[in-house]
Design a protein around this motif. Structure first.
Motif, short mmCIF file in Angstrom:
data_model
loop_
_atom_site.label_atom_id
_atom_site.label_comp_id
_atom_site.label_asym_id
_atom_site.label_seq_id
_atom_site.Cartn_x
_atom_site.Cartn_y
_atom_site.Cartn_z
N HIS A 232 0.48 2.63 4.03
CA HIS A 232 1.21 1.41 3.64
C HIS A 232 0.30 0.51 2.81
O HIS A 232 -0.92 0.67 2.81
N ASP B 91 -0.43 -3.71 2.49
CA ASP B 91 -0.12 -4.92 3.25
C ASP B 91 0.80 -5.79 2.40
O ASP B 91 0.69 -5.82 1.18
N HIS C 88 -3.39 2.21 2.45
CA HIS C 88 -4.37 2.59 3.47
C HIS C 88 -3.59 3.10 4.68
O HIS C 88 -2.37 2.89 4.78
FE LIG Z 1 -2.62 -2.58 6.61
#
Ligand SMILES: [Fe+2]
Ligand SMILES: O=C(O)CCC(=O)C(=O)O
Length: 221
Positions: A93, A95, A160
């Motif tokens: 994903h 952020d 990440h």
């Molecule tokens: Fe994250």
């Protein structure tokens, strides 16, 4: 597939554990969050200057002393695992917010990172990931989708993920993530006006809907 983790989220309006239940927790954690805000603001000042905004622009936009600030601290625990092939502690994903400070502890590896992606509307998966060994005292700084949009895509958010070992035992992993997520009512637009002006709140709602739809599509394939 769900992530194998549990976490405590703290932000404006959160219910804190009482001092009887966890002595000193609120004071220690609040001090830690204040330090995270100071470090975040140092990074934000560099980015704002580089993008041509006033130096304090992102600091004001993410000011945690304001009650509409969505910034959040997440205390994360991944339980011990064994032969974890095919499972995720945190699936791939980016952020969603502006900037994340991530804290790990020695010996609790598993974080893998991917270079910045090209466009804030894509949800590419399958890129090459590199492990980032966990080191106590180091801070991993991730750019999030909101800052990517706010910079007219010049600052790239990065994919990440976190995994336990495919074969053998992985100990518990504890990590802390401080997510700078902007102030609800603040209007978000890059200096080059690549995207229409939109409040942080509306941007957030749209991003959650888009990510959810893309994840659904990726799961169905
Ligand atoms: Fe994250
Ligand atoms: O626990 C980690 O190291 C990563 C957590 C993370 O990426 C997240 O919560 O967004």
């Amino acid at each position: 597939m769900y992530d194998e983790k549990e976490s405590l989220w703290l932000q404006h309006g959160s219910k804190w554990p009482s001092d009887e239940d966890v002595p000193g927790f609120r004071e220690t954690t609040s001090d830690f969050m204040a330090k995270c805000a100071i470090i975040s603001n140092q990074v934000f000042s560099c980015f704002a200057t580089a993008l041509g905004f006033p130096e304090d622009y992102f600091c004001v936009a993410n000011d945690v002393t304001q009650s509409d600030c969505l910034t959040q601290l997440r205390l994360i625990h991944y339980p011990p695992a064994e032969n974890a092939a095919g499972t995720w502690r945190a699936g791939s994903h980016t952020d969603i917010g502006c900037l994340t400070l991530l804290f790990q502890r020695d010996g609790e590896d598993g974080l893998e990172i991917c270079p910045g992606r090209e466009s804030h509307t894509s949800f590419a998966m399958g890129d090459t990931f590199s492990p980032l060994p966990a080191k106590t005292g180091h801070i991993v700084v991730n750019i999030g989708d909101m800052l990517m949009a706010w910079s007219d895509d010049r600052l790239k958010s990065n994919f990440h993920r976190v995994r336990a070992k495919d074969v053998g035992k992985s100990p518990s992993r504890y990590s802390i993530a401080y997510f700078n997520q902007g102030r609800r009512g603040f209007v978000l637009q890059g200096p080059q006006k690549k995207y229409p002006a939109i409040t942080v709140e509306e941007w957030f709602n749209q991003a959650v809907r888009r990510n959810f739809a893309n994840q659904q599509a990726a799961t169905v394939k």
